[in-house]
Scaffold this active site. Structure first.
Site, PDB file in Angstrom:
ATOM      1  CG  ASP A  48      -1.837   1.202   1.267  1.00 53.32           C
ATOM      2  OD1 ASP A  48      -2.982   1.050   0.799  1.00 53.32           O
ATOM      3  OD2 ASP A  48      -1.422   2.292   1.722  1.00 53.32           O
ATOM      4  CE1 TYR A  53       0.957   7.935   2.335  1.00 50.68           C
ATOM      5  CE2 TYR A  53       1.297   5.627   1.801  1.00 50.68           C
ATOM      6  CZ  TYR A  53       0.534   6.631   2.378  1.00 50.68           C
ATOM      7  OH  TYR A  53      -0.657   6.301   2.993  1.00 50.68           O
ATOM      8  CE  LYS A  78      -3.542   4.793   0.437  1.00 54.17           C
ATOM      9  NZ  LYS A  78      -2.138   4.684   0.876  1.00 54.17           N
ATOM     10  CG  HIS A 109      -4.392   9.960   0.164  1.00 53.01           C
ATOM     11  ND1 HIS A 109      -3.061   9.798  -0.167  1.00 53.01           N
ATOM     12  CD2 HIS A 109      -4.495   9.574   1.460  1.00 53.01           C
ATOM     13  CE1 HIS A 109      -2.413   9.342   0.897  1.00 53.01           C
ATOM     14  NE2 HIS A 109      -3.252   9.204   1.892  1.00 53.01           N
TER      15      HIS A 109
HETATM   16  P1  NDP Z   1       0.858   1.592  11.901  1.00 58.02           P
HETATM   17  O1  NDP Z   1      -0.289   1.489  12.821  1.00 58.02           O
HETATM   18  O2  NDP Z   1       1.090   0.538  10.889  1.00 58.02           O
HETATM   19  O3  NDP Z   1       2.124   1.752  12.852  1.00 58.02           O
HETATM   20  C1  NDP Z   1       3.420   1.848  12.374  1.00 58.02           C
HETATM   21  C2  NDP Z   1       4.325   2.025  13.608  1.00 58.02           C
HETATM   22  O4  NDP Z   1       4.290   0.832  14.390  1.00 58.02           O
HETATM   23  C3  NDP Z   1       5.752   2.288  13.246  1.00 58.02           C
HETATM   24  O5  NDP Z   1       6.268   3.201  14.201  1.00 58.02           O
HETATM   25  C4  NDP Z   1       6.403   0.917  13.407  1.00 58.02           C
HETATM   26  O6  NDP Z   1       7.758   1.074  13.766  1.00 58.02           O
HETATM   27  C5  NDP Z   1       5.601   0.306  14.533  1.00 58.02           C
HETATM   28  N1  NDP Z   1       5.492  -1.150  14.442  1.00 58.02           N
HETATM   29  C6  NDP Z   1       5.269  -1.916  13.351  1.00 58.02           C
HETATM   30  N2  NDP Z   1       5.247  -3.215  13.657  1.00 58.02           N
HETATM   31  C7  NDP Z   1       5.458  -3.304  14.988  1.00 58.02           C
HETATM   32  C8  NDP Z   1       5.560  -4.388  15.902  1.00 58.02           C
HETATM   33  N3  NDP Z   1       5.434  -5.644  15.492  1.00 58.02           N
HETATM   34  N4  NDP Z   1       5.787  -4.099  17.212  1.00 58.02           N
HETATM   35  C9  NDP Z   1       5.919  -2.831  17.647  1.00 58.02           C
HETATM   36  N5  NDP Z   1       5.840  -1.762  16.819  1.00 58.02           N
HETATM   37  C10 NDP Z   1       5.619  -1.989  15.506  1.00 58.02           C
HETATM   38  O7  NDP Z   1       0.769   3.055  11.213  1.00 58.02           O
HETATM   39  P2  NDP Z   1       0.786   3.573   9.725  1.00 58.02           P
HETATM   40  O8  NDP Z   1       0.413   4.994   9.777  1.00 58.02           O
HETATM   41  O9  NDP Z   1       2.073   3.286   9.055  1.00 58.02           O
HETATM   42  O10 NDP Z   1      -0.369   2.778   9.002  1.00 58.02           O
HETATM   43  C11 NDP Z   1      -0.168   1.661   8.153  1.00 58.02           C
HETATM   44  C12 NDP Z   1      -0.314   2.039   6.710  1.00 58.02           C
HETATM   45  O11 NDP Z   1      -1.601   2.622   6.474  1.00 58.02           O
HETATM   46  C13 NDP Z   1       0.631   3.132   6.207  1.00 58.02           C
HETATM   47  O12 NDP Z   1       1.960   2.699   6.039  1.00 58.02           O
HETATM   48  C14 NDP Z   1      -0.053   3.541   4.936  1.00 58.02           C
HETATM   49  O13 NDP Z   1       0.165   2.587   3.920  1.00 58.02           O
HETATM   50  C15 NDP Z   1      -1.512   3.543   5.387  1.00 58.02           C
HETATM   51  N6  NDP Z   1      -1.950   4.878   5.831  1.00 58.02           N
HETATM   52  C16 NDP Z   1      -2.926   5.502   5.096  1.00 58.02           C
HETATM   53  C17 NDP Z   1      -3.389   6.744   5.420  1.00 58.02           C
HETATM   54  C18 NDP Z   1      -4.449   7.352   4.595  1.00 58.02           C
HETATM   55  O14 NDP Z   1      -4.743   8.534   4.792  1.00 58.02           O
HETATM   56  N7  NDP Z   1      -5.052   6.634   3.681  1.00 58.02           N
HETATM   57  C19 NDP Z   1      -2.841   7.503   6.574  1.00 58.02           C
HETATM   58  C20 NDP Z   1      -1.826   6.767   7.310  1.00 58.02           C
HETATM   59  C21 NDP Z   1      -1.430   5.504   6.952  1.00 58.02           C
HETATM   60  P3  NDP Z   1       9.002   0.440  12.905  1.00 58.02           P
HETATM   61  O15 NDP Z   1       8.875   0.914  11.476  1.00 58.02           O
HETATM   62  O16 NDP Z   1      10.177   0.991  13.606  1.00 58.02           O
HETATM   63  O17 NDP Z   1       8.854  -1.047  13.020  1.00 58.02           O
END
Ligand code: NDP
Length: 278
Positions: A48, A53, A78, A109
């Protein structure tokens, strides 16, 4: 490279989407090719991304380098807010950066209702789908009224609505509407973007210990058990494996209810009704 055995969800247009993928929001362009390559090696087949991004090109490079047949991959991108009046051009630019002839899912988006341009963009996405260059089309951050408008005006129901959704912010009315309409829910921020104390709450830790899983796996399992599509973001190889290893256990009704009870109704990201950033 062997694919992980991830369940699929059937969208309202008949296409199938892997219930779990990798999100690459806030993955630096310089890191994206490595992270996506590691995800594909780990067996992920769903990525995704989004124009905003600024890593579509690097996602595309990892896909090309993997040699995985196109039909085995599910790629979402998006349409950014400033591009709502130039969707065909913006879509062509995204395809070009991804190095693909087609995406699996193309989303608007944000609704940006204050500008009134999403309906025109939706009409263009319908044409893009008809051209075959996007297998499915949908929206992101749409409220009930935003969804109702595009459905009423075009008769085309989005395949998915990608919204902020985690235990602190469960959007029950909106998800209920989407269920009735046959719109799949993609939960963004499934781990609350790492901005909350959810991973250290006693009920989550107790469930993790009971199932021999991590707190993050418990939260991700809470989503998939409700039929949602998720793509937790991580840049760490070991977490890629951890986040996908959630299909061999089930939370009990009591464990699910304990997490349901975390609802406070506050969003961590922008409020879609007022988000006017372009
Ligand atoms: P998430 O809820 O996926 O959280 C990501 C965070 O959690 C990072 O800091 C990561 O750190 C940490 N993390 C990941 N795996 C673990 C684990 N197993 N244990 C502990 N911590 C963990 O947030 P996102 O905002 O990234 O949401 C996911 C996806 O949703 C985005 O990447 C994007 O594709 C989408 N999105 C869409 C939006 C929209 O407006 N349509 C807005 C925001 C997101 P680390 O990288 O250090 O592991």
């Amino acid at each position: 490279m062997t694919a992980l055995d991830i369940p699929t969800i059937e969208l309202n247009d008949g296409a199938k989407i892997p219930q779990l993928g990798l999100g690459v929001y806030l993955v630096e362009p310089g890191d994206t090719e490595r992270v996506v390559s590691e995800a594909l090696e780990a067996g992920y087949r769903h990525i995704d991304t989004a124009m905003i991004y600024e890593n579509e090109r690097e996602v595309g490079k990892a896909i090309a380098a993997s040699g995985i047949p196109r039909d085995e991959l599910f790629v979402t991108t998006k349409l950014w807010n400033t591009d709502q009046t130039r969707a065909p051009e913006a879509f062509a630019e995204s395809l070009d950066k991804l190095g693909l002839e087609r995406v699996d899912l193309y989303l608007i988006h944000w609704p940006q209702a204050m500008f009134g341009e999403a309906l025109g963009a939706w009409r263009e996405l319908i044409k893009i789908r008809e051209s075959g260059r996007a297998t499915s089309i949908g929206v992101s951050n749409f409220e009930i009224e935003d969804l109702q408008q595009i459905i009423d005006e075009t008769g085309v129901v989005p395949a998915a609505n990608q919204i902020e959704l985690h235990p602190l912010h469960q959007r029950r009315e909106l998800t209920g509407f989407c269920r009735e309409q046959g719109i799949a829910i993609e939960a963004w921020g499934p781990l609350a973007q790492g901005k909350s104390d959810l991973l250290t709450r006693p009920e989550v830790i107790a469930a993790a210990e009971a199932h021999g899983k991590s707190p993050a796996q418990v939260l991700l399992r809470w989503h998939v058990q409700q039929g949602r599509i998720i793509f937790p973001k991580t840049t760490k190889r070991e977490r890629l494996a951890e986040n996908a290893d959630i299909f061999d256990f089930a939370l009990t009704d009591v464990e699910m209810a304990a997490i349901d009870a975390y609802e406070v109704g506050t969003n961590l990201g922008p409020d879609p009704r007022t988000f006017d950033v372009r």
